[in-house]
Design a protein around this motif. Structure first.
Motif, PDB file in Angstrom:
ATOM      1  N   LYS A  47      35.604  22.521  28.009  1.00 36.87           N
ATOM      2  CA  LYS A  47      36.236  21.442  28.902  1.00 36.87           C
ATOM      3  C   LYS A  47      36.968  22.251  30.237  1.00 36.87           C
ATOM      4  CE  LYS A  47      35.064  17.747  26.590  1.00 36.87           C
ATOM      5  NZ  LYS A  47      33.879  16.734  27.020  1.00 36.87           N
ATOM      6  N   GLY A  48      36.301  22.938  30.824  1.00 38.82           N
ATOM      7  CA  GLY A  48      36.702  23.609  32.022  1.00 38.82           C
ATOM      8  C   GLY A  48      37.132  24.906  31.903  1.00 38.82           C
ATOM      9  N   PHE A  49      37.604  25.639  30.629  1.00 36.24           N
ATOM     10  CA  PHE A  49      38.064  27.147  30.456  1.00 36.24           C
ATOM     11  C   PHE A  49      36.738  27.650  30.186  1.00 36.24           C
ATOM     12  CE2 PHE A  49      39.229  30.332  27.290  1.00 36.24           C
ATOM     13  CZ  PHE A  49      40.013  30.969  28.249  1.00 36.24           C
ATOM     14  N   CYS A  50      36.434  28.877  30.869  1.00 33.15           N
ATOM     15  CA  CYS A  50      35.386  29.450  30.890  1.00 33.15           C
ATOM     16  C   CYS A  50      35.723  30.852  29.963  1.00 33.15           C
ATOM     17  CB  CYS A  50      34.620  29.925  31.938  1.00 33.15           C
ATOM     18  SG  CYS A  50      33.189  31.053  31.929  1.00 33.15           S
ATOM     19  N   PRO A  51      35.516  31.202  28.757  1.00 33.17           N
ATOM     20  CA  PRO A  51      35.829  32.509  28.191  1.00 33.17           C
ATOM     21  C   PRO A  51      34.775  33.601  28.276  1.00 33.17           C
ATOM     22  CG  PRO A  51      34.814  30.797  26.358  1.00 33.17           C
ATOM     23  CD  PRO A  51      34.789  30.077  27.896  1.00 33.17           C
ATOM     24  N   CYS A  52      34.706  33.984  29.591  1.00 31.54           N
ATOM     25  CA  CYS A  52      33.514  34.711  29.825  1.00 31.54           C
ATOM     26  C   CYS A  52      34.060  36.017  30.987  1.00 31.54           C
ATOM     27  CB  CYS A  52      32.491  34.110  30.890  1.00 31.54           C
ATOM     28  SG  CYS A  52      33.127  33.165  32.155  1.00 31.54           S
ATOM     29  N   GLU A 223      41.537  19.517  23.922  1.00 28.39           N
ATOM     30  CA  GLU A 223      40.397  19.916  24.578  1.00 28.39           C
ATOM     31  C   GLU A 223      40.948  21.243  25.404  1.00 28.39           C
ATOM     32  OE1 GLU A 223      39.190  17.141  27.240  1.00 28.39           O
ATOM     33  OE2 GLU A 223      38.047  15.898  25.959  1.00 28.39           O
ATOM     34  N   HIS A 224      42.091  21.713  25.509  1.00 27.29           N
ATOM     35  CA  HIS A 224      42.695  22.792  26.064  1.00 27.29           C
ATOM     36  C   HIS A 224      43.673  23.560  25.171  1.00 27.29           C
ATOM     37  CE1 HIS A 224      40.690  21.761  29.993  1.00 27.29           C
ATOM     38  NE2 HIS A 224      41.025  20.533  29.797  1.00 27.29           N
ATOM     39  N   PRO A 225      43.411  23.941  24.004  1.00 32.06           N
ATOM     40  CA  PRO A 225      44.330  24.302  23.079  1.00 32.06           C
ATOM     41  C   PRO A 225      45.146  25.706  23.521  1.00 32.06           C
ATOM     42  CG  PRO A 225      42.143  25.101  22.418  1.00 32.06           C
ATOM     43  CD  PRO A 225      41.844  24.367  23.491  1.00 32.06           C
ATOM     44  N   PRO A 226      46.514  25.149  23.722  1.00 34.47           N
ATOM     45  CA  PRO A 226      47.299  26.139  24.409  1.00 34.47           C
ATOM     46  C   PRO A 226      47.616  27.552  23.639  1.00 34.47           C
ATOM     47  CG  PRO A 226      48.698  24.553  23.247  1.00 34.47           C
ATOM     48  CD  PRO A 226      47.177  24.161  23.040  1.00 34.47           C
ATOM     49  N   ALA A 227      47.835  28.361  24.470  1.00 30.07           N
ATOM     50  CA  ALA A 227      48.260  30.020  23.659  1.00 30.07           C
ATOM     51  C   ALA A 227      49.857  29.993  23.656  1.00 30.07           C
ATOM     52  CB  ALA A 227      47.606  30.977  24.352  1.00 30.07           C
ATOM     53  N   LEU A 228      50.465  29.633  22.444  1.00 30.77           N
ATOM     54  CA  LEU A 228      51.789  29.563  22.716  1.00 30.77           C
ATOM     55  C   LEU A 228      52.494  30.858  22.649  1.00 30.77           C
ATOM     56  CD1 LEU A 228      52.408  26.638  19.975  1.00 30.77           C
ATOM     57  CD2 LEU A 228      52.251  26.477  22.384  1.00 30.77           C
ATOM     58  N   TYR A 242      45.611  34.739  28.318  1.00 33.74           N
ATOM     59  CA  TYR A 242      45.242  33.462  29.003  1.00 33.74           C
ATOM     60  C   TYR A 242      46.312  32.337  28.304  1.00 33.74           C
ATOM     61  CZ  TYR A 242      40.980  35.612  30.363  1.00 33.74           C
ATOM     62  OH  TYR A 242      39.974  36.499  30.820  1.00 33.74           O
ATOM     63  N   ASP A 243      46.458  31.160  29.392  1.00 39.94           N
ATOM     64  CA  ASP A 243      47.351  30.363  28.773  1.00 39.94           C
ATOM     65  C   ASP A 243      46.769  29.298  27.749  1.00 39.94           C
ATOM     66  OD1 ASP A 243      49.313  31.059  30.382  1.00 39.94           O
ATOM     67  OD2 ASP A 243      48.668  29.935  32.041  1.00 39.94           O
ATOM     68  N   GLU A 244      45.160  29.188  27.530  1.00 41.06           N
ATOM     69  CA  GLU A 244      44.827  28.441  26.537  1.00 41.06           C
ATOM     70  C   GLU A 244      43.727  29.304  25.825  1.00 41.06           C
ATOM     71  OE1 GLU A 244      41.397  25.766  28.352  1.00 41.06           O
ATOM     72  OE2 GLU A 244      42.790  25.888  29.958  1.00 41.06           O
ATOM     73  N   PHE A 245      43.230  29.008  24.538  1.00 43.36           N
ATOM     74  CA  PHE A 245      42.408  29.267  23.724  1.00 43.36           C
ATOM     75  C   PHE A 245      40.881  28.820  24.090  1.00 43.36           C
ATOM     76  CE2 PHE A 245      45.653  30.644  20.963  1.00 43.36           C
ATOM     77  CZ  PHE A 245      45.619  31.856  21.054  1.00 43.36           C
ATOM     78  N   PRO A 246      39.666  29.502  23.571  1.00 42.12           N
ATOM     79  CA  PRO A 246      38.410  28.681  23.774  1.00 42.12           C
ATOM     80  C   PRO A 246      38.724  27.562  22.583  1.00 42.12           C
ATOM     81  CG  PRO A 246      38.137  31.059  23.739  1.00 42.12           C
ATOM     82  CD  PRO A 246      39.773  30.738  23.731  1.00 42.12           C
ATOM     83  N   ARG A 247      38.068  26.357  22.510  1.00 39.46           N
ATOM     84  CA  ARG A 247      38.167  25.457  21.694  1.00 39.46           C
ATOM     85  C   ARG A 247      37.778  25.929  20.293  1.00 39.46           C
ATOM     86  NH1 ARG A 247      36.009  19.693  23.360  1.00 39.46           N
ATOM     87  NH2 ARG A 247      37.799  19.130  22.141  1.00 39.46           N
ATOM     88  N   TYR A 248      38.651  25.709  19.499  1.00 42.65           N
ATOM     89  CA  TYR A 248      38.335  26.315  18.200  1.00 42.65           C
ATOM     90  C   TYR A 248      38.493  24.962  16.901  1.00 42.65           C
ATOM     91  CZ  TYR A 248      43.281  26.389  17.892  1.00 42.65           C
ATOM     92  OH  TYR A 248      44.984  26.102  17.810  1.00 42.65           O
ATOM     93  N   LEU A 249      38.415  25.694  15.681  1.00 44.40           N
ATOM     94  CA  LEU A 249      38.375  24.768  14.513  1.00 44.40           C
ATOM     95  C   LEU A 249      39.734  24.795  13.914  1.00 44.40           C
ATOM     96  CD1 LEU A 249      34.745  25.869  13.423  1.00 44.40           C
ATOM     97  CD2 LEU A 249      35.526  23.794  15.020  1.00 44.40           C
TER      98      LEU A 249
END
Length: 349
Positions: A47-52, A223-228, A242-249
């Motif tokens: 949702k907007g974050f591109c892990p690329c 939708e934007h899981p934070p990197a604490l 990064y401030d957020e992770f790719p979406r994960y399980l």
């Protein structure tokens, strides 16, 4: 690597086609799945974050040391008739977890064992530990437990909460080395109760033929899981910028296909070990390695859900759930008798 809308639509269509053309099932097998919500799997999309960026690429030389020495190797676990499915359960060497391992063997995992505690079926279970910091008495205790049950693996690393990502990297490395023919790895935490029959049936619905490298579980609510940067799940910016992770399980239980396990095992030395296990294994590494992420809401969640009860677990609405230690035997008894257990699953956060 980045999944756009067109790619997601294509994958969803392929998944539906595979599901519709799966092999004929008996009425009993169909009934086992009938209380699960459909579709039985969905593709994760960002949702907007591109892990690329450059970060999400393997390094050209090794930067992470993944231990490959095993004081208790557990080589017999996958010997002989090789298992297709392997349940891996991270554990620790203390009295509480020893009691819980006994309970797991006698409850939800009991059908994986023979009366002599040997495992010979196509689905098996193994408990994983780190040896560094263990007292001699604790290591001897694990050796005795291994001699009786044959389901213990101990590797040479410091077994701490901060090292959970490393623990899973070592686990996958062990699987790739000693269980190289396994088709599916199912990770379950000690406080997770698995509906084994339902889990195995659901996993068979995954489109392995079109997506051999995949992870599967319950999607993180954000939708934007934070990197604490502070607290128990803190991740240094130097390790993950990064401030957020790719979406994960979510981590209590998830599925990783054999090809994905072996690919990750090969790749871990060439990537930073990010100290947030579920984000690392089911979000970051799939983004780096182009591993498809599927999700379904029937997996265990640490989030409180007022309508999630043990009764619904018995009724085959969930493949796994978190469970308080003293409720594990009661939940298993409810499974055996098919009687509802009207207890709301508490908040585990």
């Amino acid at each position: 690597m980045y999944e756009n809308t067109e790619t997601v639509t294509t994958l969803t269509t392929q998944a539906k086609r595979v599901e519709e053309t799966s092999t004929t099932e008996s009425p009993l097998q169909r009934k086992l799945l009938e209380n699960l919500t459909t579709p039985l799997y969905n593709v994760v999309k960002e949702k907007g974050f591109c892990p690329c960026g450059e970060y999400f690429k393997l390094r050209k030389s090794k930067i992470s040391d993944i231990p490959k020495n095993f004081p208790i190797s557990g080589t017999s676990i996958c010997s002989g008739n090789h298992p297709k499915v392997l349940f891996v359960v991270p554990s620790v060497a203390n009295a509480k977890d020893f009691k819980n391992r006994l309970d797991i063997r006698e409850t939800w995992a009991s059908d994986l064992y023979r009366k002599d505690w040997q495992q010979t079926s196509r689905a098996r279970l193994v408990f994983f530990f780190g040896s560094s910091g263990l007292k001699t008495k604790e290591l001897e205790g694990l050796k005795n437990e291994s001699a009786k049950y044959g389901d213990i693996v101990v590797a040479e690393f410091h077994d701490t909460y901060h090292n959970l990502s490393l623990k899973m990297a070592v686990t996958f490395t062990w699987v790739a080395q000693f269980c190289s023919k396994v088709e599916t790895v199912i990770k379950a935490d000690m406080d997770t109760f698995v509906n084994v029959d339902l889990m195995l049936r659901l996993v068979k619905k995954l489109p392995i033929s079109t997506h051999p490298k995949l992870v599967f579980g319950k999607l993180h609510v954000s939708e934007h899981p934070p990197a604490l940067r502070k607290g128990a799940w803190a991740v240094p910016e130097s390790v993950y910028p990064y401030d957020e992770f790719p979406r994960y399980l979510y981590g209590p239980s998830y599925v990783v296909s054999g090809p994905a396990v072996r690919l990750m095992a090969e790749s871990f030395p060439f990537f930073p070990i990010v100290p947030n296990e579920d984000a690392f294994v089911t979000g970051v590494m799939p983004a780096v390695l182009n591993i498809t992420r599927f999700f379904h809401k029937s997996f265990a969640t640490p989030d409180y859900e007022k309508d999630r009860t043990y009764c619904r677990m018995v009724q085959n609405e969930f493949v796994s759930t978190l469970v308080i230690d003293e409720k594990r035997a009661k939940l298993w008894a409810a499974f055996k008798t098919k009687q509802c257990l009207h207890i709301v699953i508490p908040n585990f956060k």
